[in-house]
Design a protein around this motif. Structure first.
Motif, mmCIF file in Angstrom:
data_model
loop_
_atom_site.group_PDB
_atom_site.id
_atom_site.type_symbol
_atom_site.label_atom_id
_atom_site.label_comp_id
_atom_site.label_asym_id
_atom_site.label_seq_id
_atom_site.Cartn_x
_atom_site.Cartn_y
_atom_site.Cartn_z
ATOM 1 N N VAL A 224 -8.548 2.174 0.100
ATOM 2 C CA VAL A 224 -7.232 2.907 0.758
ATOM 3 C C VAL A 224 -6.280 2.860 -0.748
ATOM 4 O O VAL A 224 -5.676 4.017 -0.955
ATOM 5 N N GLN A 225 -6.373 1.610 -1.576
ATOM 6 C CA GLN A 225 -5.407 1.775 -2.621
ATOM 7 C C GLN A 225 -5.988 2.966 -3.703
ATOM 8 O O GLN A 225 -5.157 3.530 -4.442
ATOM 9 N N GLU A 226 -7.127 3.050 -3.841
ATOM 10 C CA GLU A 226 -7.948 3.981 -4.792
ATOM 11 C C GLU A 226 -7.484 5.245 -4.350
ATOM 12 O O GLU A 226 -7.186 6.028 -5.401
ATOM 13 N N ALA A 227 -7.332 5.620 -3.224
ATOM 14 C CA ALA A 227 -7.078 6.900 -2.771
ATOM 15 C C ALA A 227 -5.307 7.353 -3.196
ATOM 16 O O ALA A 227 -5.227 8.315 -3.212
ATOM 17 N N PRO A 229 -3.055 5.725 -5.959
ATOM 18 C CA PRO A 229 -2.916 4.410 -6.990
ATOM 19 C C PRO A 229 -1.861 4.355 -7.535
ATOM 20 O O PRO A 229 -1.588 4.719 -8.552
ATOM 21 N N HIS A 230 -0.865 3.958 -6.831
ATOM 22 C CA HIS A 230 0.556 3.536 -7.400
ATOM 23 C C HIS A 230 0.257 2.171 -7.511
ATOM 24 O O HIS A 230 -0.232 1.320 -6.883
ATOM 25 N N PRO A 231 0.557 1.575 -8.601
ATOM 26 C CA PRO A 231 0.237 0.285 -9.321
ATOM 27 C C PRO A 231 0.681 -0.893 -8.473
ATOM 28 O O PRO A 231 -0.020 -1.765 -8.105
ATOM 29 N N GLY A 232 2.025 -0.647 -8.163
ATOM 30 C CA GLY A 232 2.697 -1.898 -7.273
ATOM 31 C C GLY A 232 2.122 -2.019 -5.891
ATOM 32 O O GLY A 232 1.796 -3.088 -5.505
ATOM 33 N N GLN A 233 1.660 -0.994 -5.306
ATOM 34 C CA GLN A 233 0.970 -0.854 -4.003
ATOM 35 C C GLN A 233 -0.508 -1.433 -4.171
ATOM 36 O O GLN A 233 -0.615 -2.426 -3.254
ATOM 37 N N HIS A 265 6.424 -2.479 0.090
ATOM 38 C CA HIS A 265 6.638 -3.501 -0.917
ATOM 39 C C HIS A 265 6.180 -3.267 -2.377
ATOM 40 O O HIS A 265 6.702 -3.640 -3.444
ATOM 41 N N GLY A 266 5.157 -2.600 -2.352
ATOM 42 C CA GLY A 266 4.846 -2.084 -3.793
ATOM 43 C C GLY A 266 5.816 -1.249 -4.611
ATOM 44 O O GLY A 266 5.661 -1.163 -5.681
ATOM 45 N N ALA A 268 8.927 -1.587 -4.217
ATOM 46 C CA ALA A 268 9.815 -2.509 -4.773
ATOM 47 C C ALA A 268 9.518 -3.109 -5.885
ATOM 48 O O ALA A 268 10.206 -3.452 -6.955
ATOM 49 N N VAL A 269 8.123 -3.348 -5.964
ATOM 50 C CA VAL A 269 7.601 -4.342 -7.280
ATOM 51 C C VAL A 269 7.626 -3.052 -8.331
ATOM 52 O O VAL A 269 7.934 -3.730 -9.584
ATOM 53 N N ASP A 270 7.388 -1.817 -8.248
ATOM 54 C CA ASP A 270 7.328 -1.025 -9.146
ATOM 55 C C ASP A 270 8.925 -0.610 -9.710
ATOM 56 O O ASP A 270 9.002 -0.549 -10.997
ATOM 57 N N ALA A 271 9.632 -0.803 -8.870
ATOM 58 C CA ALA A 271 11.198 -0.400 -9.173
ATOM 59 C C ALA A 271 11.567 -1.663 -9.917
ATOM 60 O O ALA A 271 12.510 -1.510 -11.035
ATOM 61 N N LEU A 272 11.200 -2.990 -9.683
ATOM 62 C CA LEU A 272 11.577 -4.191 -10.197
ATOM 63 C C LEU A 272 11.093 -3.859 -11.689
ATOM 64 O O LEU A 272 11.623 -4.346 -12.706
#
Length: 448
Positions: A224-227, A229-233, A265-266, A268-272
């Protein structure tokens, strides 16, 4: 022995600013070479230089002899309560590091005095209000008057007695000393560091909730994540997947609080990550006006904090979203259809149980929504129209600091409900002591 953070105008991080602010680290000057080179250039120039031989703002074309002390006395004006000592210490460390990056033209002999102020626990009596993201002039002018002995330093009585830091700033040192957003950047660095610990803890809290309602781990799968690929997610999904270590689930699809956790949440991690990168760029920048480089003084707009304000606006919005998803999971934990317990996790039918946690969490969430309002949609025109734009990063950083308490409260409410839903934990449950360090972030911290 406390850690020592070497400062040379490069490499200062948000985490190091936090360590210095709370007395866990001292500072040490690694090199004065770049600061000294800019000072030599400033001494040799004979052409008019803004703030050294002229007035400021609309008075930029008015020649003045030694305008410095008048500048400091006129700008050392703030309002509201004094900022806590930790924020003052962070501001001093940030300004010291910026000055070591070179370009200011300030007498480098003042820099060891600033380092001693940080290490000996001296902070200036800076007020909360007085900047709009184009320079923390009031805060740094107040600091300069402390160095001159015209204002008293604040000093922690628990610290060993030490003489007050003093330095005879010359007129030409006045603008170079105060032309900085050091207080704003210090607040932003502290907020980014603390928010990182809370966003990390949120993944552990979510793991408890996933387990309490037997939520599906399928949305966290690597495929699912590879489909998308946002790094935080991907990072959030990978960490949560490792915490759950479970193959079965009770339902085909769960509510968004679980199914879309990695996505929200990912983000938010990317925004941080973007906010921290912007802040750390400016922590180590020679954002001076004028900038003394080579053999010239370069008049410029590097004092403007648009990149910081925009990044912090996005971060606060992302924090509000991830908190909203926490309250959604909290609501699910109150539902017998998901937990198999009585309504509101009560001990008997008809009792209120943990219902009040929803009220507390929604109150804190409302505060986060208010704090998420962007500051970058406004501006200001001052000084007879010469200074005709403002970034308001000062307010963005202040609001980011204010997000810490309500976010911790929202996550603590979810944690309390999930823990209650899981009690007693089955033997061999994976979510035990492994989460202790991260969840400690939900306990109260010293005020900022």
């Amino acid at each position: 022995m406390p850690d020592v953070v070497p400062l040379d105008g490069t490499g200062l991080t948000c985490a190091q600013v936090h360590d210095i602010a709370h007395g866990g680290a001292r500072v040490a000057i690694a090199s004065l070479d770049r600061a000294r080179a800019a000072w030599v250039t400033a001494q040799e120039l004979t052409s008019p230089v803004y703030g050294r031989s002229t007035g400021l703002g609309a008075n930029r074309d008015v020649p003045l002899q030694e305008p410095g002390l008048d500048l400091l006395r006129s700008h050392a004006v703030g309002a509201g309560p004094e900022i806590p000592a930790a924020r003052g210490r962070a501001m001093l460390a940030v300004r010291l590091n910026q000055l070591l990056a070179g370009g200011s033209g300030l007498d480098p002999a003042v820099l060891p005095v600033l380092a001693r102020a940080v290490n000996d626990g001296f902070t200036p009596p800076v007020r909360t209000y007085g900047a709009i993201g184009t320079g923390d002039l009031a805060a740094l002018a107040t600091t300069a008057l402390c160095l001159l002995g015209e204002l008293p330093w604040r000093h922690d009585p628990a610290t060993a007695a030490a003489p007050e830091p003093r330095f005879p700033l010359a007129s030409g040192d006045a603008l170079p000393f105060i032309s900085s957003n050091a207080a704003t950047l210090a607040d932003a660095a502290l907020a980014c560091h603390r928010l990182r610990t809370l966003l990390d803890a949120a993944v552990d809290v979510a793991a408890l909730s996933f387990t309490a309602v037997d939520a599906s781990a399928e949305p966290l799968a690597a495929a699912v994540q590879e489909a998308r690929p946002h790094p935080g997610q991907a990072a959030v999904a990978d960490r949560l997947r490792g915490l759950l270590a479970r193959a079965s689930a009770a339902r085909v699809q769960d509510p968004y609080g679980f199914r879309a956790f990695a996505q929200v949440h990912g983000a938010a991690v990317d925004a941080l990550g973007r906010a921290a990168a912007a802040v750390e760029t400016d922590l180590n920048a020679a954002a001076e006006n004028p900038l003394f480089a080579g053999s010239l003084a370069w008049h410029n707009g590097n004092f403007h904090t648009a990149p910081i304000a925009l990044a912090l606006d996005a971060l606060r919005a992302a924090v509000a979203q991830t908190a909203q998803l926490s309250t959604a999971r909290l609501a699910t934990l109150m539902d017998p259809a998901y937990t198999g317990r009585h309504r509101f996790l009560a001990e008997r039918p008809g009792a209120s149980g943990a219902l009040i946690l929803e009220y507390v969490a929604q109150d804190a969430l409302a505060e986060l929504r208010h704090l998420a309002n962007p500051v970058t949609t406004g501006t200001a025109v001052i000084s007879l129209g010469v200074e005709d734009h403002a970034g308001f990063a000062t307010q963005a950083a202040r609001h980011a600091l204010r997000c810490l308490e309500p976010l911790a409260i929202v996550l603590a409410c979810e944690h309390a409900a999930a823990t209650r839903a899981l009690h007693p934990q089955p033997p061999g449950h994976p979510l035990t002591a492994d989460l202790t360090a991260s969840l400690r972030a939900l306990t109260p911290h010293p005020p900022l």
